[in-house]
Design a protein around this motif. Structure first.
Motif, PDB file in Angstrom:
ATOM      1  N   LEU A   1     -15.192  14.697  -0.307  1.00 42.78           N
ATOM      2  CA  LEU A   1     -13.975  14.232   0.373  1.00 42.78           C
ATOM      3  C   LEU A   1     -13.853  12.715   0.357  1.00 42.78           C
ATOM      4  O   LEU A   1     -12.758  12.168   0.163  1.00 42.78           O
ATOM      5  N   HIS A   2     -14.968  12.021   0.529  1.00 43.49           N
ATOM      6  CA  HIS A   2     -14.916  10.558   0.656  1.00 43.49           C
ATOM      7  C   HIS A   2     -14.448   9.856  -0.612  1.00 43.49           C
ATOM      8  O   HIS A   2     -13.959   8.729  -0.553  1.00 43.49           O
ATOM      9  N   PHE A   3     -14.575  10.512  -1.764  1.00 44.17           N
ATOM     10  CA  PHE A   3     -14.084   9.879  -2.985  1.00 44.17           C
ATOM     11  C   PHE A   3     -12.566   9.688  -2.931  1.00 44.17           C
ATOM     12  O   PHE A   3     -12.032   8.773  -3.541  1.00 44.17           O
ATOM     13  N   GLY A   4     -11.897  10.557  -2.188  1.00 47.24           N
ATOM     14  CA  GLY A   4     -10.458  10.404  -1.995  1.00 47.24           C
ATOM     15  C   GLY A   4     -10.108   9.503  -0.835  1.00 47.24           C
ATOM     16  O   GLY A   4      -9.265   8.607  -0.962  1.00 47.24           O
ATOM     17  N   THR A   5     -10.750   9.714   0.311  1.00 49.17           N
ATOM     18  CA  THR A   5     -10.358   8.960   1.501  1.00 49.17           C
ATOM     19  C   THR A   5     -10.695   7.479   1.380  1.00 49.17           C
ATOM     20  O   THR A   5      -9.922   6.617   1.813  1.00 49.17           O
ATOM     21  N   ARG A   6     -11.815   7.134   0.763  1.00 53.92           N
ATOM     22  CA  ARG A   6     -12.147   5.708   0.617  1.00 53.92           C
ATOM     23  C   ARG A   6     -11.180   5.010  -0.332  1.00 53.92           C
ATOM     24  O   ARG A   6     -10.872   3.829  -0.156  1.00 53.92           O
ATOM     25  N   ARG A   7     -10.695   5.732  -1.325  1.00 50.05           N
ATOM     26  CA  ARG A   7      -9.681   5.139  -2.203  1.00 50.05           C
ATOM     27  C   ARG A   7      -8.361   4.947  -1.457  1.00 50.05           C
ATOM     28  O   ARG A   7      -7.671   3.932  -1.644  1.00 50.05           O
ATOM     29  N   LEU A   8      -8.012   5.894  -0.637  1.00 49.19           N
ATOM     30  CA  LEU A   8      -6.786   5.748   0.149  1.00 49.19           C
ATOM     31  C   LEU A   8      -6.872   4.537   1.069  1.00 49.19           C
ATOM     32  O   LEU A   8      -5.910   3.760   1.178  1.00 49.19           O
ATOM     33  N   TRP A   9      -7.996   4.349   1.720  1.00 50.23           N
ATOM     34  CA  TRP A   9      -8.152   3.203   2.613  1.00 50.23           C
ATOM     35  C   TRP A   9      -8.103   1.886   1.847  1.00 50.23           C
ATOM     36  O   TRP A   9      -7.700   0.857   2.398  1.00 50.23           O
ATOM     37  N   SER A  10      -8.523   1.896   0.596  1.00 51.25           N
ATOM     38  CA  SER A  10      -8.475   0.686  -0.228  1.00 51.25           C
ATOM     39  C   SER A  10      -7.093   0.448  -0.800  1.00 51.25           C
ATOM     40  O   SER A  10      -6.532  -0.649  -0.694  1.00 51.25           O
ATOM     41  N   TRP A  11      -6.527   1.477  -1.425  1.00 45.88           N
ATOM     42  CA  TRP A  11      -5.258   1.324  -2.139  1.00 45.88           C
ATOM     43  C   TRP A  11      -4.088   1.026  -1.214  1.00 45.88           C
ATOM     44  O   TRP A  11      -3.115   0.401  -1.646  1.00 45.88           O
ATOM     45  N   ARG A  12      -4.164   1.450   0.048  1.00 45.90           N
ATOM     46  CA  ARG A  12      -3.002   1.269   0.927  1.00 45.90           C
ATOM     47  C   ARG A  12      -2.664  -0.200   1.167  1.00 45.90           C
ATOM     48  O   ARG A  12      -1.519  -0.549   1.469  1.00 45.90           O
ATOM     49  N   SER A  13      -3.668  -1.094   1.032  1.00 49.61           N
ATOM     50  CA  SER A  13      -3.405  -2.519   1.269  1.00 49.61           C
ATOM     51  C   SER A  13      -3.265  -3.322  -0.016  1.00 49.61           C
ATOM     52  O   SER A  13      -2.859  -4.488   0.038  1.00 49.61           O
ATOM     53  N   GLU A  14      -3.578  -2.745  -1.169  1.00 48.99           N
ATOM     54  CA  GLU A  14      -3.495  -3.484  -2.422  1.00 48.99           C
ATOM     55  C   GLU A  14      -2.055  -3.600  -2.904  1.00 48.99           C
ATOM     56  O   GLU A  14      -1.264  -2.663  -2.777  1.00 48.99           O
ATOM     57  N   PHE A  15      -1.708  -4.758  -3.456  1.00 45.62           N
ATOM     58  CA  PHE A  15      -0.346  -5.069  -3.892  1.00 45.62           C
ATOM     59  C   PHE A  15       0.663  -4.907  -2.743  1.00 45.62           C
ATOM     60  O   PHE A  15       1.764  -4.426  -2.940  1.00 45.62           O
ATOM     61  N   GLY A  16       0.262  -5.338  -1.575  1.00 49.91           N
ATOM     62  CA  GLY A  16       1.129  -5.288  -0.395  1.00 49.91           C
ATOM     63  C   GLY A  16       0.933  -4.013   0.392  1.00 49.91           C
ATOM     64  O   GLY A  16       1.002  -2.921  -0.172  1.00 49.91           O
ATOM     65  N   GLY A  17       0.679  -4.153   1.677  1.00 52.00           N
ATOM     66  CA  GLY A  17       0.476  -2.989   2.535  1.00 52.00           C
ATOM     67  C   GLY A  17       1.766  -2.523   3.184  1.00 52.00           C
ATOM     68  O   GLY A  17       2.861  -3.017   2.887  1.00 52.00           O
ATOM     69  N   GLN A  18       1.626  -1.594   4.105  1.00 50.91           N
ATOM     70  CA  GLN A  18       2.790  -1.011   4.774  1.00 50.91           C
ATOM     71  C   GLN A  18       3.619  -2.066   5.503  1.00 50.91           C
ATOM     72  O   GLN A  18       4.846  -2.085   5.406  1.00 50.91           O
ATOM     73  N   THR A  19       2.947  -2.959   6.229  1.00 52.77           N
ATOM     74  CA  THR A  19       3.669  -3.969   7.005  1.00 52.77           C
ATOM     75  C   THR A  19       4.490  -4.889   6.102  1.00 52.77           C
ATOM     76  O   THR A  19       5.648  -5.200   6.399  1.00 52.77           O
ATOM     77  N   TYR A  20       3.888  -5.312   4.986  1.00 54.15           N
ATOM     78  CA  TYR A  20       4.592  -6.219   4.082  1.00 54.15           C
ATOM     79  C   TYR A  20       5.850  -5.558   3.525  1.00 54.15           C
ATOM     80  O   TYR A  20       6.948  -6.144   3.574  1.00 54.15           O
ATOM     81  N   TRP A  21       5.714  -4.365   2.980  1.00 48.59           N
ATOM     82  CA  TRP A  21       6.860  -3.728   2.333  1.00 48.59           C
ATOM     83  C   TRP A  21       7.894  -3.234   3.345  1.00 48.59           C
ATOM     84  O   TRP A  21       9.096  -3.272   3.068  1.00 48.59           O
ATOM     85  N   ALA A  22       7.438  -2.816   4.504  1.00 51.69           N
ATOM     86  CA  ALA A  22       8.389  -2.444   5.555  1.00 51.69           C
ATOM     87  C   ALA A  22       9.188  -3.661   6.000  1.00 51.69           C
ATOM     88  O   ALA A  22      10.394  -3.572   6.294  1.00 51.69           O
ATOM     89  N   GLY A  23       8.523  -4.822   6.024  1.00 53.87           N
ATOM     90  CA  GLY A  23       9.227  -6.051   6.360  1.00 53.87           C
ATOM     91  C   GLY A  23      10.273  -6.410   5.325  1.00 53.87           C
ATOM     92  O   GLY A  23      11.377  -6.869   5.672  1.00 53.87           O
ATOM     93  N   ARG A  24       9.957  -6.180   4.062  1.00 56.46           N
ATOM     94  CA  ARG A  24      10.944  -6.430   3.000  1.00 56.46           C
ATOM     95  C   ARG A  24      12.158  -5.516   3.172  1.00 56.46           C
ATOM     96  O   ARG A  24      13.313  -5.939   2.991  1.00 56.46           O
ATOM     97  N   ILE A  25      11.908  -4.274   3.493  1.00 57.67           N
ATOM     98  CA  ILE A  25      13.007  -3.319   3.695  1.00 57.67           C
ATOM     99  C   ILE A  25      13.848  -3.733   4.900  1.00 57.67           C
ATOM    100  O   ILE A  25      15.083  -3.727   4.848  1.00 57.67           O
ATOM    101  N   GLY A  26      13.170  -4.112   5.984  1.00 51.27           N
ATOM    102  CA  GLY A  26      13.893  -4.524   7.187  1.00 51.27           C
ATOM    103  C   GLY A  26      14.769  -5.733   6.948  1.00 51.27           C
ATOM    104  O   GLY A  26      15.912  -5.803   7.430  1.00 51.27           O
TER     105      GLY A  26
END
Length: 333
Positions: free
Chosen positions: A286-311
């Motif tokens: 399982l960790h091969f997937g979850t650790r990648r998710l925790w890493s990839w979510r912030s690469e090339f801009g995270g949720q806050t950055y892109w949500a701010g662009r949309i806002g």
């Protein structure tokens, strides 16, 4: 072409990306046989035009390749190399062979948090309105690992001579950031689908109080939430890939990466909750997937950055302008 790509990549990664391969990759072993198989099937050239040495597929065709790379946690820069070759062809340059990567450069001529710098032969970036391709030999000045133990690093291009260069033409100056965000959204979607499949299988097999835990309403509710996150991430990522033809649709990419980054955190948490203690062990996959998710979510801009662009885009469009611009595709995040 999309169906052909999907059939090829799923068979290839399903056969070759084993737990043993992933463990070896985390220890620093480059999976040469896997990379050779990927290149022999022309997958790194999927989105590059035929006149520039590519296969001639669209980004929408290539979506299944990038999603599959995330689903199988492929320990190679397939997504990055597809992106580099698309950008080169789009700028009128020939596609390249070998693993490649990309990154954004700062004012001092340094690229930070570059994916796969240890193994990439080439790195692509944008400087003053030009697309520049460098050989990585002698340019990597710092190496590290992300949470998933994928190679990341620092590359200094100041003073180095590029192998080739071309004006961006009508591409935006932030094309590397946009392309990186788009491929990460698809990889996240693939990883979430793997987590969903794993959680469903485990819930149907793990017996507690005389019946599979998947029969309990609380577990069913959690799996339903995970399915929602996985499907939404996949739908928004595919929409961004489909919209990315001659130039990127910024709003679609911003939405895809924002949604995917949020889903990555929520989905990983749900999967670990369903699997319980066994999901936290290194022996379970399982960790091969979850650790990648925790890493990839912030690469090339995270949720806050892109949500701010949309806002910002929504606020600038105003109450009367947002819906019409959203429908005709003219809104720009």
């Amino acid at each position: 072409m999309k169906d052909m790509f999907e059939e090829t990549i799923e068979r290839l990664l399903g056969d070759m990306v084993t737990v043993e391969l992933l463990v070896a990759a985390e220890a620093g072993v480059w999976p040469e046989a896997l990379w050779q198989a990927i290149e022999e099937n022309g997958l790194t050239l999927a989105a590059a035009t035929e006149d520039r040495g590519g296969v001639g597929g669209s980004w929408h065709d290539a979506f299944v390749l990038v999603r599959a790379a995330g689903r199988h946690a492929a320990p190679v820069p397939l997504a990055e190399t597809i992106a580099v070759n698309w950008l080169l062809a789009r700028a009128g340059l020939d596609a390249i062979t070998g693993p490649a990567t990309l990154g954004t450069v700062d004012a001092d001529g340094v690229l930070h948090d570059v994916p796969w710098p240890r193994h990439a032969r080439h790195v692509l970036t944008v400087v003053e309105g030009e697309l520049l391709l460098f050989a990585t030999d002698g340019l990597v000045v710092g190496e590290s690992l992300n949470i998933a133990r994928e190679p990341r690093g620092t590359i200094r291009i100041a003073g180095a001579e590029p192998l080739c260069r071309a004006p961006l033409r009508d591409l935006p100056k932030e094309i590397v950031l946009l392309t990186g965000a788009m491929i990460r959204s698809a990889q996240i979607a693939g990883a979430l689908q793997r987590l969903l499949d794993t959680a469903i299988d485990y819930a149907n097999q793990r017996v507690q109080f005389g019946r599979p835990i998947g029969k309990f309403q609380a577990i069913q509710h959690q799996i339903a939430l995970l399915a929602e996150h996985a499907m939404l991430a996949s739908a928004t990522a595919e929409a961004a890939f489909a919209a990315n033809t001659l130039r990127p649709e910024v709003f679609a990419i911003a939405a895809a990466k924002s949604v995917a980054s949020e889903a990555a955190g929520a989905g990983a948490g749900i999967a670990h909750a369903v699997l319980g203690a066994i999901g936290f062990t290194y022996e379970h996959a399982l960790h091969f997937g979850t650790r990648r998710l925790w890493s990839w979510r912030s690469e090339f801009g995270g949720q806050t950055y892109w949500a701010g662009r949309i806002g910002t885009a929504v606020a600038q469009a105003g109450g009367q302008g947002f819906l019409p611009q959203l429908v005709d595709g003219s809104i720009a995040a």
